[in-house]
Design a protein around this motif. Sequence first.
Motif, mmCIF file in Angstrom:
data_model
loop_
_atom_site.group_PDB
_atom_site.id
_atom_site.type_symbol
_atom_site.label_atom_id
_atom_site.label_comp_id
_atom_site.label_asym_id
_atom_site.label_seq_id
_atom_site.Cartn_x
_atom_site.Cartn_y
_atom_site.Cartn_z
ATOM 1 N N SER A 158 0.839 -1.202 0.000
ATOM 2 C CA SER A 158 0.000 0.000 0.000
ATOM 3 C C SER A 158 0.872 1.250 0.000
ATOM 4 O O SER A 158 2.082 1.179 0.296
ATOM 5 N N GLY A 159 0.253 2.368 -0.304
ATOM 6 C CA GLY A 159 0.958 3.638 -0.245
ATOM 7 C C GLY A 159 1.400 3.964 1.173
ATOM 8 O O GLY A 159 2.473 4.537 1.394
ATOM 9 N N THR A 160 0.568 3.610 2.131
ATOM 10 C CA THR A 160 0.918 3.851 3.540
ATOM 11 C C THR A 160 2.224 3.145 3.889
ATOM 12 O O THR A 160 3.149 3.745 4.450
ATOM 13 N N TYR A 186 -1.311 14.110 2.650
ATOM 14 C CA TYR A 186 -1.627 12.776 3.156
ATOM 15 C C TYR A 186 -0.551 11.808 2.708
ATOM 16 O O TYR A 186 -0.311 11.654 1.508
ATOM 17 N N GLU A 248 3.920 15.737 -1.763
ATOM 18 C CA GLU A 248 3.109 15.403 -2.931
ATOM 19 C C GLU A 248 3.437 16.467 -3.977
ATOM 20 O O GLU A 248 3.195 17.652 -3.732
ATOM 21 N N ASP A 281 6.072 11.696 -3.052
ATOM 22 C CA ASP A 281 4.956 10.765 -2.902
ATOM 23 C C ASP A 281 4.128 10.858 -4.184
ATOM 24 O O ASP A 281 3.329 11.776 -4.360
ATOM 25 N N VAL A 284 -0.551 9.235 -6.122
ATOM 26 C CA VAL A 284 -1.632 9.679 -7.014
ATOM 27 C C VAL A 284 -1.084 10.071 -8.393
ATOM 28 O O VAL A 284 -1.660 9.730 -9.428
ATOM 29 N N LYS A 309 -1.584 3.001 -5.641
ATOM 30 C CA LYS A 309 -2.699 3.057 -6.593
ATOM 31 C C LYS A 309 -2.405 2.441 -7.964
ATOM 32 O O LYS A 309 -2.463 1.237 -8.136
#
Length: 483
Positions: A158-160, A186, A248, A281, A284, A309
């Motif tokens: 996951s991204g986390t 985030y 981001e 990051d 997205v 994602k």
Amino acid sequence: MNRYAISHWPDSAELLERLYRLANELPIHQITREKMQEYLSYFDTKCAKSKEMITRAQEVIPGGVQHNLAFNYPFPLAISRADGAYLWDIDGNRYIDFLQAGGPTLLGSNYKPVQEKVIELIRESGPVTGLFHEYELKLAELIRSHMPSVEMFRMLMSGTEACMAAVRAARTFTGKNFIIKIGGAYHGWSDQFVFGMRVPGLGPLDAHGIPAGCYQFTQEVFPNDIDALQKRMEENDKEGGTAAVILEPLGPESGTRPVLRDYNAQVRQLCDRFGALLIFDEVVTGFRMGLGGAQGYFDVKPDLTVFGKCVAGGYPGAGGVGGRRDVMVCYAAGIGGPMGKRAMVGGTLSANPLSCAAGYFAIKAIEEAGAHLKAGAAGDRLGKGLQEIFQRRKLPFVAFNHGSICHMETGAAMLMDIKNPNIFKEVGARKKVMEEMGAAMTSQGIITLAGSRLYTSMADTDEVIDDALERFDRIFGDIEIKG
Ligand SMILES: Cc1ncc(COP(=O)(O)O)c(C=O)c1O
């Protein structure tokens, strides 16, 4: 042809000013009470099966849903079918899908050519073996071929996880502790990153259940404030130094607070000056912005890139870190990295054949079809159409897009200024406006992300976008100042 999904860069300074005014100076605008009642009646009359299922789910699932994005007002819908630009709920209602699962399905939902490859893979090896599979290599090579900064790649779930892993490698490599993030961004929900979320300056306000020590070395600076970042790094140098700056690249929350065009390059310079790693990051933006990610568009080379994602093509197990060889070897499985130290990462299902094959074939399909460009053009059409509606109807709302990542700010809760004396009084009302917008749009056959963000996909033809714009126009015809 432009290899990136952004056909034009919106003037961020002007946008930031309009967004500031909307969230902090202008009166709150909402859907008229009468019309809102009409929209809400849709859920009782047309969504009975969803309502019944969610009522049952509330008994066994906290909040009734497992996923934050599904937690919608007045109650979550149960979705039974997804195809291209559309979703269907269990009552048989069809929706234009601008959630696109929160971003990963750039090709449109349930894209058949990738689905077929995944089914083939499952027939052969099953989804997981725990041992090495060819698609791990193919995916890593494919990503490297598009992003020169990614000399090596580690797949995660996951991204986390990937954000956690990137920070761990940065600390292992630099021997420093401080991580600076940009306020409002985030980076997943790990202990150290539930800090400065949504509204810049909020610090640990959301950190229930997280002891303060966990974010002792996490700091936030205000978006686009390069002087503040420099000062922070100077201060950190007196106390052991900054391991990394993570951001981001479009700005916090997928560009909700848009980045100034040269900010990323300025951060790169500061990181070089202070011996900190720069982590992009791109959960997205990779590969929505283009196959080279936001780093290609801005022509800024990060030391590490976080993926999520799209990296698994809309299939489960979407996370990864890529970057400089000398840093990435810190992860080397089972053996020590540089200095004999090893940044521990793991995961029983990480880099399983299913996720890697899905990511490989999806990225190949994006490349072949130019999906990022098609989705970007759809985003442009949608963004422009929304701007036209707001202008014609003399509404203060703000719409803008970076390619296929579209923002439609109405309640604008996340854009409130921490120094606004009304912030705690107003933020609830602003969130409510966004919730109601989301519900109104759903009742009119459009699913969005929290009533304020819209991801387009390759499946969004001009007809789909124009149909959506007609529906939006109807909704924005009945707006009043909140009393
Ligand atoms: C920029 C960014 N980073 C990290 C994450 C976390 O990724 P995941 O939900 O896969 O844990 C997200 C998720 O939305 C994100 O938008």
